[in-house]
Scaffold this motif. Structure first.
Motif, PDB file in Angstrom:
ATOM      1  N   LYS A 101       0.840  -1.207   0.000  1.00 55.45           N
ATOM      2  CA  LYS A 101       0.000   0.000   0.000  1.00 55.45           C
ATOM      3  C   LYS A 101       0.874   1.256   0.000  1.00 55.45           C
ATOM      4  CE  LYS A 101      -3.758  -2.262   2.538  1.00 55.45           C
ATOM      5  NZ  LYS A 101      -3.043  -3.548   2.687  1.00 55.45           N
ATOM      6  N   SER A 102       1.807   1.279  -0.922  1.00 52.86           N
ATOM      7  CA  SER A 102       2.784   2.361  -0.992  1.00 52.86           C
ATOM      8  C   SER A 102       2.359   3.403  -2.024  1.00 52.86           C
ATOM      9  CB  SER A 102       4.166   1.804  -1.359  1.00 52.86           C
ATOM     10  OG  SER A 102       5.080   2.847  -1.604  1.00 52.86           O
ATOM     11  N   VAL A 103       2.140   4.620  -1.584  1.00 51.69           N
ATOM     12  CA  VAL A 103       1.775   5.715  -2.489  1.00 51.69           C
ATOM     13  C   VAL A 103       2.973   6.094  -3.367  1.00 51.69           C
ATOM     14  CG1 VAL A 103       0.967   8.107  -2.615  1.00 51.69           C
ATOM     15  CG2 VAL A 103       0.058   6.571  -0.858  1.00 51.69           C
ATOM     16  N   VAL A 104       4.180   5.980  -2.820  1.00 49.41           N
ATOM     17  CA  VAL A 104       5.387   6.302  -3.591  1.00 49.41           C
ATOM     18  C   VAL A 104       5.519   5.350  -4.783  1.00 49.41           C
ATOM     19  CG1 VAL A 104       7.898   6.420  -3.533  1.00 49.41           C
ATOM     20  CG2 VAL A 104       6.569   7.258  -1.584  1.00 49.41           C
ATOM     21  N   LEU A 105       5.332   4.055  -4.540  1.00 48.53           N
ATOM     22  CA  LEU A 105       5.393   3.086  -5.640  1.00 48.53           C
ATOM     23  C   LEU A 105       4.244   3.286  -6.616  1.00 48.53           C
ATOM     24  CD1 LEU A 105       6.405  -0.207  -3.760  1.00 48.53           C
ATOM     25  CD2 LEU A 105       7.861   1.308  -5.120  1.00 48.53           C
ATOM     26  N   LEU A 106       3.097   3.690  -6.082  1.00 54.42           N
ATOM     27  CA  LEU A 106       1.949   3.952  -6.956  1.00 54.42           C
ATOM     28  C   LEU A 106       2.260   5.078  -7.936  1.00 54.42           C
ATOM     29  CD1 LEU A 106      -1.128   3.437  -7.522  1.00 54.42           C
ATOM     30  CD2 LEU A 106      -1.561   5.327  -5.942  1.00 54.42           C
ATOM     31  N   ARG A 107       2.849   6.157  -7.436  1.00 57.44           N
ATOM     32  CA  ARG A 107       3.202   7.273  -8.313  1.00 57.44           C
ATOM     33  C   ARG A 107       4.253   6.864  -9.338  1.00 57.44           C
ATOM     34  NH1 ARG A 107       3.702  11.593  -3.290  1.00 57.44           N
ATOM     35  NH2 ARG A 107       1.452  11.974  -3.034  1.00 57.44           N
ATOM     36  N   ALA A 108       5.218   6.060  -8.912  1.00 60.57           N
ATOM     37  CA  ALA A 108       6.249   5.590  -9.837  1.00 60.57           C
ATOM     38  C   ALA A 108       5.631   4.729 -10.935  1.00 60.57           C
ATOM     39  CB  ALA A 108       7.315   4.811  -9.074  1.00 60.57           C
ATOM     40  N   TRP A 109       4.692   3.890 -10.558  1.00 56.94           N
ATOM     41  CA  TRP A 109       4.047   2.999 -11.533  1.00 56.94           C
ATOM     42  C   TRP A 109       3.317   3.790 -12.608  1.00 56.94           C
ATOM     43  CZ3 TRP A 109      -0.798   1.440 -13.306  1.00 56.94           C
ATOM     44  CH2 TRP A 109      -0.851   0.186 -13.930  1.00 56.94           C
ATOM     45  N   PHE A 110       2.574   4.804 -12.183  1.00 58.45           N
ATOM     46  CA  PHE A 110       1.840   5.612 -13.155  1.00 58.45           C
ATOM     47  C   PHE A 110       2.774   6.484 -13.999  1.00 58.45           C
ATOM     48  CE2 PHE A 110      -2.010   4.694 -10.679  1.00 58.45           C
ATOM     49  CZ  PHE A 110      -2.901   4.489 -11.709  1.00 58.45           C
ATOM     50  N   ALA A 111       3.972   6.764 -13.494  1.00 58.35           N
ATOM     51  CA  ALA A 111       4.904   7.623 -14.229  1.00 58.35           C
ATOM     52  C   ALA A 111       5.422   6.956 -15.496  1.00 58.35           C
ATOM     53  CB  ALA A 111       6.076   8.019 -13.330  1.00 58.35           C
ATOM     54  N   TYR A 112       5.622   5.632 -15.455  1.00 58.50           N
ATOM     55  CA  TYR A 112       6.215   4.946 -16.615  1.00 58.50           C
ATOM     56  C   TYR A 112       5.281   3.922 -17.253  1.00 58.50           C
ATOM     57  CZ  TYR A 112       6.968   1.212 -13.183  1.00 58.50           C
ATOM     58  OH  TYR A 112       6.799   0.262 -12.217  1.00 58.50           O
ATOM     59  N   MET A 113       4.084   3.760 -16.724  1.00 56.67           N
ATOM     60  CA  MET A 113       3.212   2.684 -17.164  1.00 56.67           C
ATOM     61  C   MET A 113       2.869   2.751 -18.651  1.00 56.67           C
ATOM     62  SD  MET A 113      -0.138   1.773 -17.953  1.00 56.67           S
ATOM     63  CE  MET A 113      -1.054   3.191 -17.385  1.00 56.67           C
ATOM     64  N   ARG A 180      -6.084   9.822 -14.582  1.00 59.61           N
ATOM     65  CA  ARG A 180      -6.783  10.936 -13.942  1.00 59.61           C
ATOM     66  C   ARG A 180      -6.232  11.157 -12.538  1.00 59.61           C
ATOM     67  NH1 ARG A 180     -11.452  11.455 -10.808  1.00 59.61           N
ATOM     68  NH2 ARG A 180     -11.912   9.232 -11.022  1.00 59.61           N
ATOM     69  N   TYR A 181      -5.823  12.384 -12.278  1.00 56.96           N
ATOM     70  CA  TYR A 181      -5.306  12.747 -10.951  1.00 56.96           C
ATOM     71  C   TYR A 181      -6.431  13.359 -10.125  1.00 56.96           C
ATOM     72  CZ  TYR A 181      -2.808  15.373  -7.340  1.00 56.96           C
ATOM     73  OH  TYR A 181      -2.385  15.889  -6.143  1.00 56.96           O
ATOM     74  N   SER A 182      -6.581  12.856  -8.904  1.00 58.78           N
ATOM     75  CA  SER A 182      -7.625  13.346  -8.003  1.00 58.78           C
ATOM     76  C   SER A 182      -6.972  14.122  -6.862  1.00 58.78           C
ATOM     77  CB  SER A 182      -8.441  12.176  -7.438  1.00 58.78           C
ATOM     78  OG  SER A 182      -9.028  11.420  -8.472  1.00 58.78           O
ATOM     79  N   PRO A 183      -6.971  15.469  -6.922  1.00 56.26           N
ATOM     80  CA  PRO A 183      -6.296  16.252  -5.867  1.00 56.26           C
ATOM     81  C   PRO A 183      -6.921  16.059  -4.493  1.00 56.26           C
ATOM     82  CG  PRO A 183      -7.572  17.675  -7.334  1.00 56.26           C
ATOM     83  CD  PRO A 183      -7.558  16.332  -7.965  1.00 56.26           C
ATOM     84  N   GLU A 184      -8.226  15.765  -4.462  1.00 58.82           N
ATOM     85  CA  GLU A 184      -8.873  15.570  -3.164  1.00 58.82           C
ATOM     86  C   GLU A 184      -8.408  14.279  -2.480  1.00 58.82           C
ATOM     87  OE1 GLU A 184     -11.551  13.765  -6.308  1.00 58.82           O
ATOM     88  OE2 GLU A 184     -10.321  15.563  -6.064  1.00 58.82           O
ATOM     89  N   CYS A 185      -7.815  13.356  -3.283  1.00 57.03           N
ATOM     90  CA  CYS A 185      -7.328  12.085  -2.736  1.00 57.03           C
ATOM     91  C   CYS A 185      -5.807  12.049  -2.698  1.00 57.03           C
ATOM     92  CB  CYS A 185      -7.857  10.921  -3.547  1.00 57.03           C
ATOM     93  SG  CYS A 185      -9.665  10.795  -3.601  1.00 57.03           S
ATOM     94  N   SER A 186      -5.178  13.211  -2.726  1.00 59.88           N
ATOM     95  CA  SER A 186      -3.710  13.256  -2.729  1.00 59.88           C
ATOM     96  C   SER A 186      -3.143  12.596  -1.476  1.00 59.88           C
ATOM     97  CB  SER A 186      -3.241  14.717  -2.807  1.00 59.88           C
ATOM     98  OG  SER A 186      -1.827  14.787  -2.773  1.00 59.88           O
ATOM     99  N   GLY A 187      -2.103  11.777  -1.688  1.00 55.15           N
ATOM    100  CA  GLY A 187      -1.475  11.081  -0.574  1.00 55.15           C
ATOM    101  C   GLY A 187      -2.134   9.780  -0.210  1.00 55.15           C
ATOM    102  N   THR A 188      -3.157   9.366  -0.969  1.00 51.13           N
ATOM    103  CA  THR A 188      -3.841   8.093  -0.714  1.00 51.13           C
ATOM    104  C   THR A 188      -3.661   7.169  -1.913  1.00 51.13           C
ATOM    105  OG1 THR A 188      -5.978   8.717  -1.697  1.00 51.13           O
ATOM    106  CG2 THR A 188      -5.557   9.408   0.578  1.00 51.13           C
ATOM    107  N   MET A 189      -4.135   5.941  -1.773  1.00 48.15           N
ATOM    108  CA  MET A 189      -4.031   4.969  -2.852  1.00 48.15           C
ATOM    109  C   MET A 189      -5.013   5.262  -3.988  1.00 48.15           C
ATOM    110  SD  MET A 189      -1.616   2.796  -2.216  1.00 48.15           S
ATOM    111  CE  MET A 189      -2.008   1.377  -3.219  1.00 48.15           C
ATOM    112  N   ARG A 190      -5.848   6.279  -3.818  1.00 51.09           N
ATOM    113  CA  ARG A 190      -6.772   6.674  -4.876  1.00 51.09           C
ATOM    114  C   ARG A 190      -6.349   7.984  -5.529  1.00 51.09           C
ATOM    115  NH1 ARG A 190     -10.644   3.533  -6.912  1.00 51.09           N
ATOM    116  NH2 ARG A 190     -12.167   5.212  -6.931  1.00 51.09           N
ATOM    117  N   GLU A 191      -5.084   8.327  -5.366  1.00 52.46           N
ATOM    118  CA  GLU A 191      -4.585   9.589  -5.919  1.00 52.46           C
ATOM    119  C   GLU A 191      -4.643   9.588  -7.449  1.00 52.46           C
ATOM    120  OE1 GLU A 191      -0.460  12.255  -5.814  1.00 52.46           O
ATOM    121  OE2 GLU A 191      -0.787  10.632  -4.379  1.00 52.46           O
TER     122      GLU A 191
END
Length: 418
Positions: A101-113, A180-191
């Motif tokens: 449940k890592s938000v950092v890995l989630l962001r990395a995944w979407f960066a290169y997916m 789609r980026y959801s600013p209201e969910c920033s920092g969560t797994m639904r970002e």
């Protein structure tokens, strides 16, 4: 790197909830899938990358391989490397995201997916078309050996066309997805959330994406490869081989060379069919009743998608052992290359010559020489004095470009110890 299906299975964060738009619902069987995909799959990918990097380097390095049917095997090894490289960040890291449940890995995944999944799908599609081209060549050589001249002369263009067809069918993949980026969910797994783009949902484009691409890149290659290779196996079992002319080279040796090369490709195609049969079942099931598949058989569907991707990597890692078992000349050269790598010996003299201790079959497959002029023969004789540093042999090459045999050699050869 999932299967090409009508559903959208790449989103690691699209678990819907009616209570809180930022709430995250953990996918089922995360632990089991983590060990299967992230741990076992990554280990297989590393083995796959090592094996196919070595294999592609060895096959591309030698000119006689690049100008023979081995070109297809070299390109398959090259694309296997890319598929294995893409599997780790796409599939393994996907499970790491859910498991930790890592938000950092989630962001990395979407960066290169997007670019990574495009590369992996192009590699998979190009590989399937290359297998079709290679199988068609082996089919003609096995069943209609008098019609092999055009295929051997245009092999490079056929292979290039297969690759370009793979690129053309999958280059638009990144434009079919919308992050789609959801600013209201920033920092969560639904970002971040992944959905179909407006292009993918367009009525006309959906025919290309769902129907044409699926049929042309998956279903047709699958069933065509199955038919061709069943036919080849039947011919091999009955030994229905035909040759243009009789030759002084042992007929048994030449038949053995053709059979070895043909069986190699048959085994490779068989592993491809085995790894894709579940994918074909899922695709057909999606067309028939996708709601039943995704609701009533949700667990099966989830694991099936993982198994399809994992089997592609596993069977890609099995290709090197297949070559070692089926091809004597490749086996000798692989061991010689490995010996050089292990010993870190860069010297390549007579003792490391690829023709040393080479059998008649190997020389027939592997050797290429300029065509002699006229209708006569070229005789090369070396002294048989023991003081000479090299082996003594007489090589007689017949000048007949019509004796192309399985795309392995331009001329038949006879080797005699004097």
């Amino acid at each position: 790197m999932d299967n090409e299906s009508t559903s959208f299975d790449l989103d690691v964060t699209t678990n819907e909830t009616n209570q809180d738009p930022c709430a995250y619902m953990e996918p089922v069987y995360v632990k089991e899938r983590f060990w299967m995909v992230a741990i076992f799959g990554t280990a297989v990918c590393i083995l796959n990358i090592i094996e196919n990097t070595f294999l592609s380097f060895m096959l591309f390095k030698k000119k006689s391989y690049r100008s023979s049917h081995m070109l297809y095997l070299a390109l398959l090894a090259f694309f296997d490397v890319w598929m294995a490289v893409a599997y780790i960040p796409l599939m393994s890291l996907n499970l790491f995201v859910d498991y930790y449940k890592s938000v950092v890995l989630l962001r990395a995944w979407f960066a290169y997916m997007l670019p990574m999944i495009t590369v992996s799908h192009i590699a998979m599609t190009a590989s399937s078309f290359l297998m079709v081209a290679a199988s068609l060549e082996r089919y003609v050589i096995t069943c209609h050996p008098t019609k092999t001249r055009w295929l051997s002369r245009n092999r490079v263009w056929i292979a290039a066309s297969a690759i370009l067809l793979g690129v053309a069918s999958k280059f638009s993949l990144p434009f079919e997805m919308a992050i789609r980026y959801s600013p209201e969910c920033s920092g969560t797994m639904r970002e971040y959330q992944l959905n179909h783009s407006s292009l993918a949902l367009h009525g006309a484009y959906s025919y290309w994406r769902v129907l044409f691409r699926t049929i042309v890149t998956i279903l047709i290659p699958f069933f065509l490869l199955a038919f061709i290779n069943v036919r080849i196996v039947l011919v091999l079992s009955k030994s229905e081989f035909k040759f243009l002319h009789s030759t002084k080279l042992s007929e048994a040796k030449r038949k053995s060379a053709i059979r070895n090369a043909t069986r190699t490709l048959v085994f490779i195609v068989f592993t491809y069919l085995l790894s894709n049969v579940l994918n074909v079942i899922i695709i057909l099931w999606e067309y028939i009743d996708i709601e039943m598949l995704t609701v009533q058989f949700e667990t099966f569907y989830m694991f099936a998608v993982d198994v399809v991707s994992l089997s592609t990597i596993v069977f890609g890692a099995l290709r090197l052992p297949i070559y070692v078992i089926c091809q004597a000349n490749l086996r000798k050269e692989m061991f010689a290359q490995l010996k050089k790598i292990v010993s870190l010996n860069s010297y390549s003299g007579y003792l490391s010559s690829p023709t040393k201790n080479m059998t008649v079959e190997d020389m027939d497959i592997d050797r290429r020489t300029p065509e002699p002029c006229g209708d006569g023969t070229v005789l090369i004789v070396e002294s048989d004095q023991k003081s000479e540093p090299s082996k003594t042999c007489t090589v007689i090459r017949k000048n007949s470009v019509h004796r192309l045999n399985a795309g392995f050699s331009d001329m038949s050869e006879k080797v005699q110890i004097v």
